[in-house]
Design an enzyme around this catalytic site. Structure first.
Site, mmCIF file in Angstrom:
data_model
loop_
_atom_site.group_PDB
_atom_site.id
_atom_site.type_symbol
_atom_site.label_atom_id
_atom_site.label_comp_id
_atom_site.label_asym_id
_atom_site.label_seq_id
_atom_site.Cartn_x
_atom_site.Cartn_y
_atom_site.Cartn_z
ATOM 1 N N GLU A 293 8.235 -13.717 -11.177
ATOM 2 C CA GLU A 293 7.468 -12.574 -10.698
ATOM 3 C C GLU A 293 6.996 -11.649 -11.805
ATOM 4 O OE1 GLU A 293 9.289 -9.987 -7.766
ATOM 5 O OE2 GLU A 293 11.258 -10.194 -8.654
ATOM 6 N N ARG B 75 3.667 0.121 -4.999
ATOM 7 C CA ARG B 75 3.493 -0.467 -3.667
ATOM 8 C C ARG B 75 2.183 -1.235 -3.540
ATOM 9 N NH1 ARG B 75 6.918 1.698 0.428
ATOM 10 N NH2 ARG B 75 5.501 0.726 1.870
ATOM 11 N N LYS C 107 6.103 -3.577 -3.955
ATOM 12 C CA LYS C 107 7.536 -3.340 -3.846
ATOM 13 C C LYS C 107 8.054 -3.620 -2.439
ATOM 14 C CE LYS C 107 11.582 -2.034 -5.231
ATOM 15 N NZ LYS C 107 12.300 -3.051 -6.007
ATOM 16 N N TRP D 252 -2.933 -2.460 -1.531
ATOM 17 C CA TRP D 252 -2.585 -3.851 -1.812
ATOM 18 C C TRP D 252 -3.382 -4.646 -0.790
ATOM 19 C CZ3 TRP D 252 -0.370 -8.058 0.693
ATOM 20 C CH2 TRP D 252 0.127 -9.083 -0.122
ATOM 21 N N ASN E 33 -1.589 2.041 6.214
ATOM 22 C CA ASN E 33 -0.777 0.924 5.707
ATOM 23 C C ASN E 33 -0.509 -0.011 6.864
ATOM 24 O OD1 ASN E 33 -0.456 1.958 3.195
ATOM 25 N ND2 ASN E 33 1.746 2.341 3.362
ATOM 26 N N GLY E 34 -0.455 -1.295 6.587
ATOM 27 C CA GLY E 34 -0.130 -2.239 7.660
ATOM 28 C C GLY E 34 -1.321 -3.136 7.946
ATOM 29 N N HIS F 85 18.247 -36.381 -9.178
ATOM 30 C CA HIS F 85 17.604 -36.953 -7.990
ATOM 31 C C HIS F 85 16.102 -36.673 -7.982
ATOM 32 C CE1 HIS F 85 21.437 -38.150 -6.348
ATOM 33 N NE2 HIS F 85 21.910 -36.940 -6.671
ATOM 34 N N GLU G 94 17.954 -16.671 -8.276
ATOM 35 C CA GLU G 94 17.540 -15.291 -8.506
ATOM 36 C C GLU G 94 16.946 -15.134 -9.919
ATOM 37 O OE1 GLU G 94 16.772 -12.776 -6.985
ATOM 38 O OE2 GLU G 94 17.021 -11.085 -8.338
ATOM 39 N N CYS H 181 0.846 -1.186 0.000
ATOM 40 C CA CYS H 181 0.000 0.000 0.000
ATOM 41 C C CYS H 181 0.891 1.248 0.000
ATOM 42 C CB CYS H 181 -0.934 0.082 1.191
ATOM 43 S SG CYS H 181 -1.991 -1.326 1.407
ATOM 44 N N LYS I 71 13.117 -13.913 -10.686
ATOM 45 C CA LYS I 71 12.844 -12.767 -11.558
ATOM 46 C C LYS I 71 11.838 -13.176 -12.633
ATOM 47 C CE LYS I 71 14.099 -10.237 -9.980
ATOM 48 N NZ LYS I 71 14.710 -9.700 -8.799
HETATM 49 O O1 M6R Z 1 12.981 -4.546 0.365
HETATM 50 P P1 M6R Z 1 13.549 -5.924 0.536
HETATM 51 O O2 M6R Z 1 14.862 -6.082 -0.106
HETATM 52 O O3 M6R Z 1 13.559 -6.363 1.980
HETATM 53 O O4 M6R Z 1 12.520 -6.879 -0.207
HETATM 54 C C1 M6R Z 1 12.666 -8.262 -0.146
HETATM 55 C C2 M6R Z 1 11.828 -8.949 -1.187
HETATM 56 O O5 M6R Z 1 10.467 -8.679 -0.977
HETATM 57 C C3 M6R Z 1 12.202 -8.521 -2.602
HETATM 58 O O6 M6R Z 1 13.545 -8.746 -2.871
HETATM 59 C C4 M6R Z 1 11.353 -9.275 -3.638
HETATM 60 O O7 M6R Z 1 11.679 -10.624 -3.642
HETATM 61 C C5 M6R Z 1 11.566 -8.632 -5.017
HETATM 62 N N1 M6R Z 1 10.308 -8.300 -5.618
HETATM 63 C C6 M6R Z 1 12.327 -9.468 -5.942
HETATM 64 O O8 M6R Z 1 12.484 -8.909 -7.194
#
Ligand code: M6R
Length: 615
Positions: free
Chosen positions: A497, A27, A610, A74, A100-101, A513, A490, A2, A494
């Site tokens: 997502e 966000r 984010k 969100w 937010n929260g 395995h 990683e 949010c 990527k």
């Molecule tokens: O702000 P942060 O680095 O703590 O966030 C951690 C994850 O939420 C963040 O890296 C998330 O996995 C990304 N969207 C990856 O691209």
């Protein structure tokens, strides 16, 4: 999660709020709304969907109020809908609130309020807040009707809330004021002479000011256009100083790129150059400002935990190799949401490193608090000055990547990698745990990396055309050995997502395995090969998938017979410990172009936000 924005000044609030919401959309983007103080009282306008829906609402351009609050959501409690969108109001429409929260005890509070005659119109946890403020305001018998009474009502309501919150409150009774407060959820106040901007994120208001106040948990700010007063929980006045943020406003713009993600991928050479800064100087000395560890202390460390989430956690997976090999300290990497509930063995001989781009990730912060409680020394690696994590950690080390707006993390990842490697070198240097020539080589390589990263980016066209061949696939596999496993993970994250393609990442030797059962004719297998000691072994594993009909995409710094693969992206060679900084780049670009090929919103992938400020 949010986004919150607020304005109090001399201009019409609504365009500033909408502009801020557009910048904050990364966000959360399920619904959006604003509330301003108009001559006839509080007005609330909200709608389901993106901010553009809100912007197109009839009447929104007629709002004249110079004080307003706004929110992009969100969804947590209650589906994305107009009713559940913020702002929320109390029954008498005296207070408007954005939040937010998560209010963990909202059910209990809702029952209490219902027993006192309050009605609820949404499924959200937030709706208890304005009603609770009204409850305390109307019960307050002190004969005054000034902002202190307003503040007292907000404070009393907040003391009842369990969970996390960043809140903005405006009231028709106090048309000159706004009250804001936070607990475990980010909120900053930007200030200029006669205007105040409130936001859950610095970049959203960078074009208005670079002067910020940062609130600690349960500190209240009562604002007018030209003043901010701060109070603690007991409503004693406290003083705070303004901090100047160096990021410039254009860093939060797309600057001619189609998407923030592509821009941020291309910013990586600069981002890592800035992060290296003077930490490694041209005479190859290595120093980290703010750290004053000595050999005696470092020798007492019996375990390093690197704790983080998502992409930041993958930085830990790469760093583990270097910590163990160069510093000879056992190192464990933990997902923050698991760490906090698994009773890890922590004591004063433990060093815990928390990595977070935003510095606001709820799970990471909770893990940090746990580590401190058990006596560990804590270091935070983050990109955001003044973020919550920096207030908790014993030491804070900043990446200087500039604001990262795209949900998919790219430049923050490579900046975190470079910074943690510098930290490792700093430790190894003090400990004398590895030979000087290796350390010198690493330092030289670090200084070369911005140029090598520029060189790596030249694979763009090659990667784009491969992406065009595979963007409609349903499953993609990523393989690597050693440090390349972290890059495979990683790369796979990527891809998932932003392209919504199912993908798995495996240590190449583990394939046989089980997962090899999934390899069938035509499936794409992406492999990363940067470690000369392991390259032959990984090639053998790739042969196994080729035999079963897989298409192969290889990212490598090594010499080999490229003809056996469908596509090979050659990246510059560097020290193995640093190789993830280069090998991830083709994979970032691949995900980007696959997502574009599918016509998706690269910067705002579905269901994601984010910064994840809820557990
Ligand atoms: O702000 P942060 O680095 O703590 O966030 C951690 C994850 O939420 C963040 O890296 C998330 O996995 C990304 N969207 C990856 O691209």
């Amino acid at each position: 999660m949010c986004g919150i924005i607020g304005y109090i000044g001399k201009q019409k609030a609504s365009p500033i709020l909408i502009n801020g919401l557009l910048r904050l959309e990364y966000r959360g983007y399920d619904s959006a709304g604003i509330s301003t103080i108009e001559p006839e009282g509080l007005v609330v306008m909200k709608d389901k969907g993106r901010v553009k829906n809100l912007y197109n609402l009839k009447g929104i351009k007629d709002l004249k109020g110079t004080i307003g609050i706004a929110h992009t959501r969100w969804a947590t409690h209650g589906k994305p809908s107009k009713e559940n969108a913020h702002p929320h109001q109390d029954n008498s429409k005296m207070f408007s609130v954005v939040h937010n929260g998560i209010i963990e005890n909202y059910n209990e509070l809702r029952i209490l309020l219902e027993n006192n005659g309050y009605k609820f119109y949404s499924e959200t946890d937030t709706e208890v807040i304005p009603n609770l403020i009204h409850y305390y305001f109307s019960k307050d018998t002190i004969e005054e009707n000034n902002k202190t009474k307003f503040l007292r009502a907000v404070r009393n309501a907040c003391l009842d809330l369990q969970g996390s919150f960043a809140i903005e409150v405006i009231s028709s009774l106090f048309p000159e004021n706004m009250i804001v407060v936070r607990k475990d959820s980010p909120l900053v106040i930007g200030t200029s002479d006669d205007e105040k901007y409130i936001s859950s994120d610095i970049p959203a208001i960078l074009s208005y000011t670079r002067n910020f106040y940062f609130l600690n948990d349960l500190e209240f700010a009562i604002l007018t256009s030209n003043s901010v007063e701060f109070y603690d929980t007991n409503l004693n006045k406290i003083t705070k100083s303004v901090q100047n943020i160096e990021w410039n406003a254009s860093a939060a713009e797309k600057d001619g790129f189609d998407d923030f993600m592509l821009k941020e991928i291309y910013e990586q050479p600069t981002a890592i150059r800035e992060t290296i800064g003077s930490r490694i100087s041209t005479d190859y000395s290595c120093d980290i400002e703010g750290l004053n560890f000595d050999k005696n202390y470092l020798n007492t460390i019996n375990m390093i935990y690197i704790v983080a989430c998502g992409t930041a956690m993958h930085v830990g997976l790469s760093a583990k190799y270097a910590f163990e090999n160069l510093c000879k300290i056992p190192t464990q990497v933990d997902i923050a949401s698991e760490f906090r509930y698994r009773n890890p063995i922590i004591n004063e001989k433990t060093l815990c490193i928390f990595i977070s781009q935003s510095g606001e990730t709820a799970d990471t912060i909770a893990a940090l608090k746990l580590a401190k409680k058990h006596g560990a020394k804590t270091i935070a690696i983050t990109n955001v000055i003044g973020s919550s994590i920096t207030r908790e950690a014993d030491y804070s080390l900043y990446t200087h990547a500039g604001p990262e707006i795209a949900v998919a993390s790219t430049k923050a990842y490579t900046s975190q990698l470079i910074l943690i490697n510098i930290l490792i070198i700093y430790f190894a240097q003090i400990l004398g745990s590895c030979n000087d020539s290796l350390l010198l080589d690493l330092k030289k390589e670090i200084l070369e990396l911005p140029k090598k990263l520029e060189e790596t980016l030249k694979c763009d066209t090659q990667v784009k055309s491969f992406a065009q061949k595979i963007y409609q696939e349903k499953d993609i596999f990523f393989l690597g050995r050693g440090i390349d496993v972290a890059t495979a993970q990683e790369g796979s994250l990527k891809l998932k997502e932003i392209s919504y393609i199912h993908s798995e990442s495996y240590p190449a030797g583990e394939l046989k395995h089980g997962p090899i059962a999934l390899i069938e004719n035509g499936i794409t297998v992406i492999s990363i090969l940067t470690d000369s000691k392991l390259v032959e072994k990984t090639i053998s594993n790739i042969q196994e998938v080729i035999t079963r009909g897989a298409k192969t995409f290889v990212v490598t710094s090594q010499k080999m017979n490229y003809n056996m693969f469908d596509e090979v992206v050659k990246i510059p060679e560097t020290n193995t410990f640093l190789s993830p900084i280069l090998s991830i780049v083709p994979l970032q670009l691949l995900s980007y172009y696959i997502s574009k090929g599918k016509g998706l919103d690269v910067d705002k992938p579905r269901n994601l936000a984010k910064s994840v400020t809820v557990e």
